[in-house]
Design an enzyme around this catalytic site. Structure first.
Site, PDB file in Angstrom:
ATOM      1  N   LYS A  87       8.820  12.750 -19.379  1.00 15.17           N
ATOM      2  CA  LYS A  87       9.934  11.952 -19.909  1.00 15.17           C
ATOM      3  C   LYS A  87      10.445  11.042 -18.796  1.00 15.17           C
ATOM      4  O   LYS A  87      10.849  11.520 -17.722  1.00 15.17           O
ATOM      5  CB  LYS A  87      11.034  12.906 -20.382  1.00 15.17           C
TER       6      LYS A  87
HETATM    7  C1  E4P Z   1      16.596  13.264 -26.142  1.00 14.61           C
HETATM    8  O1  E4P Z   1      15.472  13.626 -25.888  1.00 14.61           O
HETATM    9  C2  E4P Z   1      17.810  13.811 -25.543  1.00 14.61           C
HETATM   10  O2  E4P Z   1      17.486  15.043 -24.943  1.00 14.61           O
HETATM   11  C3  E4P Z   1      18.902  14.125 -26.528  1.00 14.61           C
HETATM   12  O3  E4P Z   1      18.495  13.911 -27.855  1.00 14.61           O
HETATM   13  C4  E4P Z   1      20.225  13.562 -26.168  1.00 14.61           C
HETATM   14  O4  E4P Z   1      21.159  13.994 -27.128  1.00 14.61           O
HETATM   15  P1  E4P Z   1      22.739  13.920 -26.901  1.00 14.61           P
HETATM   16  O5  E4P Z   1      23.178  12.503 -27.056  1.00 14.61           O
HETATM   17  O6  E4P Z   1      23.299  14.796 -27.979  1.00 14.61           O
HETATM   18  O7  E4P Z   1      23.002  14.444 -25.516  1.00 14.61           O
END
Ligand code: E4P
Length: 216
Positions: A87
């Site tokens: 990522k």
């Molecule tokens: C995406 O991969 C992130 O880990 C996640 O969806 C972020 O979500 P949030 O905005 O609830 O922190």
């Protein structure tokens, strides 16, 4: 549409896996910290633990923000387990790194995407997944699902291979809305997934069927 769970909590990952509908996991540094997983060695061990629970892709996020650091860290993460997807944040150095990972056959998830322009760059660089954050857009009075629809249209028009992974999902309706506009993947906490099960007419209907069956 694939279902990923957005957590580093092993019990929740197991519960979603037991339901039989789980295709993968996404994590991020905040989710790791929430579970108390700190230190490079513990974090890497945790990724392997997650990979041993699920069958599908597991996103592991780099911390480095410079090109060389992202490449070094990404290769280490990818080497941990064949299910790991690296990522990488949507920054200039990240786009360059995604291009390089793509050339080397290392799969990537381009994260922190908030606009169609960023999604085009991620696809051009060869990202496996792009993660637009819909809940965080909704939080600032911008339509997150509309962004998913825009990116899906652009990718289909140009036949990009990058999969649209709708992230930052906050509730069950987000999942339905993402399905309606053609997201390839949704990543969500366990509760919105379980919310899909619920309908009062199902409960009322089942109660009646069982009562009728048990009548003497
Ligand atoms: C995406 O991969 C992130 O880990 C996640 O969806 C972020 O979500 P949030 O905005 O609830 O922190």
């Amino acid at each position: 549409m694939k279902f990923f769970i957005d957590t580093a909590n092993l019990d929740q990952i197991r519960e979603a896996m037991d339901l039989g509908i789980l295709d993968g996991v996404t994590t991020n540094p905040s989710l790791m910290a929430k579970e108390g997983i700190r230190g490079e060695e513990n974090i890497r061990k945790h990724y392997i633990d997650i990979c041993n629970i699920v069958d599908g892709d597991v996103s592991a996020e780099v911390i480095a923000t410079d090109y060389d650091g992202i490449i070094r860290e990404g290769k280490e993460l990818a080497g941990l387990h064949p299910q790991i997807v690296v990522k990488v944040p949507m920054i200039k150095e990240g786009v360059k790194a995604i291009r390089q990972f793509s050339k080397e056959g290392i799969r990537t998830n381009c994260t922190l995407v908030f606009s169609p322009g960023q999604a085009i760059l991620a696809a051009k660089a060869g990202a496996t997944y792009v993660s637009p954050f819909i809940g965080r857009l909704d939080d600032i009075s911008t339509d997150g699902v509309e962004l998913i629809a825009q990116i899906v249209d652009i990718y289909r028009y140009y036949e990009f291979d990058t999969q649209v992974l709708a992230a930052s999902i906050r509730h069950t309706m987000h999942i339905i809305q993402c399905a309606e506009v053609g997201a390839d993947v949704v990543t969500c906490p366990l509760n919105p997934i379980l919310g899909l099960l619920k309908h009062p007419l199902t409960d009322i209907g089942l109660e009646k069927f069982l009562a009728d069956h048990n009548k003497k």
